[in-house]
Design an enzyme around this catalytic site. Structure first.
Site, mmCIF file in Angstrom:
data_model
loop_
_atom_site.group_PDB
_atom_site.id
_atom_site.type_symbol
_atom_site.label_atom_id
_atom_site.label_comp_id
_atom_site.label_asym_id
_atom_site.label_seq_id
_atom_site.Cartn_x
_atom_site.Cartn_y
_atom_site.Cartn_z
ATOM 1 N N ARG A 1 0.866 -1.181 0.000
ATOM 2 C CA ARG A 1 0.000 0.000 0.000
ATOM 3 C C ARG A 1 0.903 1.232 0.000
ATOM 4 N NH1 ARG A 1 -3.475 -2.689 -1.671
ATOM 5 N NH2 ARG A 1 -5.543 -3.106 -0.816
ATOM 6 N N HIS B 1 -0.731 -0.029 -9.767
ATOM 7 C CA HIS B 1 -1.515 -0.972 -8.955
ATOM 8 C C HIS B 1 -2.022 -2.132 -9.824
ATOM 9 C CE1 HIS B 1 -3.657 -1.061 -4.850
ATOM 10 N NE2 HIS B 1 -3.577 -2.290 -5.315
ATOM 11 N N GLU C 1 -2.359 7.661 -4.899
ATOM 12 C CA GLU C 1 -2.732 7.019 -6.166
ATOM 13 C C GLU C 1 -4.206 7.177 -6.526
ATOM 14 O OE1 GLU C 1 -1.724 2.856 -5.128
ATOM 15 O OE2 GLU C 1 -3.850 2.391 -5.378
HETATM 16 P P1 NAD Z 1 -1.659 -11.029 4.971
HETATM 17 O O1 NAD Z 1 -2.630 -10.510 5.962
HETATM 18 O O2 NAD Z 1 -1.715 -12.467 4.565
HETATM 19 O O3 NAD Z 1 -0.174 -10.718 5.466
HETATM 20 C C1 NAD Z 1 0.204 -9.524 6.085
HETATM 21 C C2 NAD Z 1 1.316 -9.854 7.057
HETATM 22 O O4 NAD Z 1 1.797 -8.625 7.613
HETATM 23 C C3 NAD Z 1 0.859 -10.748 8.227
HETATM 24 O O5 NAD Z 1 1.714 -11.857 8.363
HETATM 25 C C4 NAD Z 1 0.937 -9.809 9.437
HETATM 26 O O6 NAD Z 1 1.280 -10.486 10.642
HETATM 27 C C5 NAD Z 1 2.033 -8.866 8.984
HETATM 28 N N1 NAD Z 1 2.073 -7.614 9.745
HETATM 29 C C6 NAD Z 1 1.071 -6.978 10.386
HETATM 30 N N2 NAD Z 1 1.538 -5.868 10.976
HETATM 31 C C7 NAD Z 1 2.852 -5.790 10.690
HETATM 32 C C8 NAD Z 1 3.871 -4.876 11.024
HETATM 33 N N3 NAD Z 1 3.618 -3.810 11.778
HETATM 34 N N4 NAD Z 1 5.113 -5.096 10.532
HETATM 35 C C9 NAD Z 1 5.372 -6.197 9.771
HETATM 36 N N5 NAD Z 1 4.448 -7.105 9.439
HETATM 37 C C10 NAD Z 1 3.204 -6.899 9.900
HETATM 38 O O7 NAD Z 1 -1.808 -10.085 3.699
HETATM 39 P P2 NAD Z 1 -1.355 -10.409 2.186
HETATM 40 O O8 NAD Z 1 -2.455 -11.093 1.467
HETATM 41 O O9 NAD Z 1 -0.006 -11.022 2.196
HETATM 42 O O10 NAD Z 1 -1.258 -8.919 1.607
HETATM 43 C C11 NAD Z 1 -0.265 -8.013 2.045
HETATM 44 C C12 NAD Z 1 -0.628 -6.623 1.558
HETATM 45 O O11 NAD Z 1 -0.522 -6.606 0.126
HETATM 46 C C13 NAD Z 1 -2.092 -6.267 1.831
HETATM 47 O O12 NAD Z 1 -2.182 -5.546 3.035
HETATM 48 C C14 NAD Z 1 -2.513 -5.440 0.669
HETATM 49 O O13 NAD Z 1 -2.548 -4.085 1.097
HETATM 50 C C15 NAD Z 1 -1.413 -5.630 -0.376
HETATM 51 N N6 NAD Z 1 -1.927 -6.092 -1.671
HETATM 52 C C16 NAD Z 1 -1.562 -5.416 -2.793
HETATM 53 C C17 NAD Z 1 -2.005 -5.846 -4.036
HETATM 54 C C18 NAD Z 1 -1.614 -5.155 -5.317
HETATM 55 O O14 NAD Z 1 -2.248 -5.363 -6.360
HETATM 56 N N7 NAD Z 1 -0.577 -4.332 -5.335
HETATM 57 C C19 NAD Z 1 -2.848 -6.959 -4.125
HETATM 58 C C20 NAD Z 1 -3.187 -7.635 -2.935
HETATM 59 C C21 NAD Z 1 -2.727 -7.199 -1.722
#
Ligand code: NAD
Length: 336
Positions: A234, A295, A263
């Site tokens: 994000r 994105h 964005e």
């Molecule tokens: P997820 O919930 O499976 O994983 C997120 C991880 O971050 C978890 O393991 C959690 O414990 C950890 N976390 C929480 N707080 C934290 C902190 N302060 N420091 C470090 N780690 C921390 O989520 P995901 O499915 O792996 O997605 C990750 C991110 O990717 C989402 O939040 C979303 O915003 C982003 N995303 C982007 C796109 C894109 O098209 N660019 C698509 C999907 C998701």
């Protein structure tokens, strides 16, 4: 169920209509983004279907609540654009698609890292102009490099595994370390050690108050000179102004972004005939060692099919009074 689908692009319509053949909901496709100016388009709809840059702040939620909406079906994983406190108070059911294709985002992350490491974006243009000189295209091997993965959830863990296959040493930070990854060789360390020791840093944690501007003046100052920094999570995880200063000083050697903190006014639209007013974004694009994609990390055929199917499954379950598979549990969301 009658669903107001905000921020509709032709590809959303294509995949949702196809999936809806098995569900039979009444989909009303609306091009505008959901904001306080457009919320009235949802009047009388029991469900809204929204995407990453739709704004579900207190004002919009109140409007939806007063006009009969009960279900907010996010067709994405992240939910940082929803004021959850207000949504809970108003009794909204919020659903999302927690996992559709973490592989799609992980692979795009690797594509950015590889393109930056081998300067593919420069080579692509150069060769098309008949320039086969190699000056300025000198790359680095990923093998032997240390990669820092912040957030090892569904996406981050796949990125870590893929980077291990490239013979990188993996340092990781997560508030909940993954024991299986640890057993496979990922070393969990504190933020500071990760910032100091990594040659590549890639962000996969959610955006929330604790992670807002995680990459800032101070964290950048700890990083190795020439760091490759990639953000496909994000935009607001990164302080864009600080990053521009770090690009100018050479602290950042290469930057790959699929997300940007401002964005919402840019991405998903064709602005090629307009003067873009965001000077910070435009400055970022002037650097030769920066690649920005708008994105698109999630945007694969497999992912779009899964998003459409799972979004509509959530709506059907809600309609039947069952617990939607992608129900956002407020307590967990607040705790994470
Ligand atoms: P997820 O919930 O499976 O994983 C997120 C991880 O971050 C978890 O393991 C959690 O414990 C950890 N976390 C929480 N707080 C934290 C902190 N302060 N420091 C470090 N780690 C921390 O989520 P995901 O499915 O792996 O997605 C990750 C991110 O990717 C989402 O939040 C979303 O915003 C982003 N995303 C982007 C796109 C894109 O098209 N660019 C698509 C999907 C998701």
């Amino acid at each position: 169920m009658k669903i107001a689908v905000f921020s509709t692009k032709p590809y959303d319509r294509e995949f949702l209509e196809l999936a809806n053949q098995s569900f039979g909901h009444e989909l009303v496709f609306l091009e505008p983004r959901l904001t306080s100016q457009t919320a009235s388009l949802a009047d009388g709809f029991p469900a809204v279907c929204v995407f990453v840059n739709d704004e579900l702040d207190a004002r919009v939620l109140l409007h939806l609540h007063r006009n009969g909406t009960k279900l907010i079906a996010l067709r994405c994983a992240g939910y940082n654009n929803v004021d959850l406190q207000v949504a809970e108070q108003l009794g909204f059911v919020v659903t999302r698609v927690p996992a559709y294709s973490p592989q799609a985002v992980a692979e795009h992350t690797l594509a950015l890292i590889l393109a930056l490491a081998r300067r593919l974006h420069k080579a692509y243009n150069r060769v098309r102009e008949g320039n086969f000189a190699l000056d300025g295209l000198l790359g680095v091997d990923l093998a032997g490099k240390t990669a820092g993965v912040i957030g090892t959830g569904k996406i981050g863990r796949l990125v870590a595994k893929r980077l291990m296959a490239f013979e990188c040493r993996i340092l990781a930070f997560d508030i909940r370390p993954d024991e299986q990854l640890q057993a496979e060789g990922v070393e969990y360390v504190g933020y500071e050690e990760l910032f100091r020791k990594s040659d590549i840093i890639t962000l996969h944690c959610p955006l929330m108050p604790a992670t807002y501007h995680l990459i800032n003046e101070e964290s950048l100052a700890l990083m190795k000179r020439g760091i490759i920094l990639v953000n496909t999570s994000r935009g607001a995880l990164v302080d864009s102004q600080a990053v521009i200063r770090a690009l100018k000083s050479g602290r950042i050697g290469a930057l790959g972004l699929d997300v940007y903190e401002e964005e919402a006014d840019l991405f998903f639209e064709d602005l090629s005939n307009q003067v873009i007013q965001d000077d910070v974004f435009m400055r970022m694009l002037t650097f030769p060692n920066v690649i920005v994609t708008g994105h698109q990390a999630f945007f694969t055929r497999n992912a779009m099919e899964a998003i459409a199917k799972k979004t509509l499954e959530n709506v059907t379950a809600f309609e039947r009074g069952e617990e939607p598979p992608g129900l956002l549990h407020y307590r967990e969301a607040f705790a994470s």
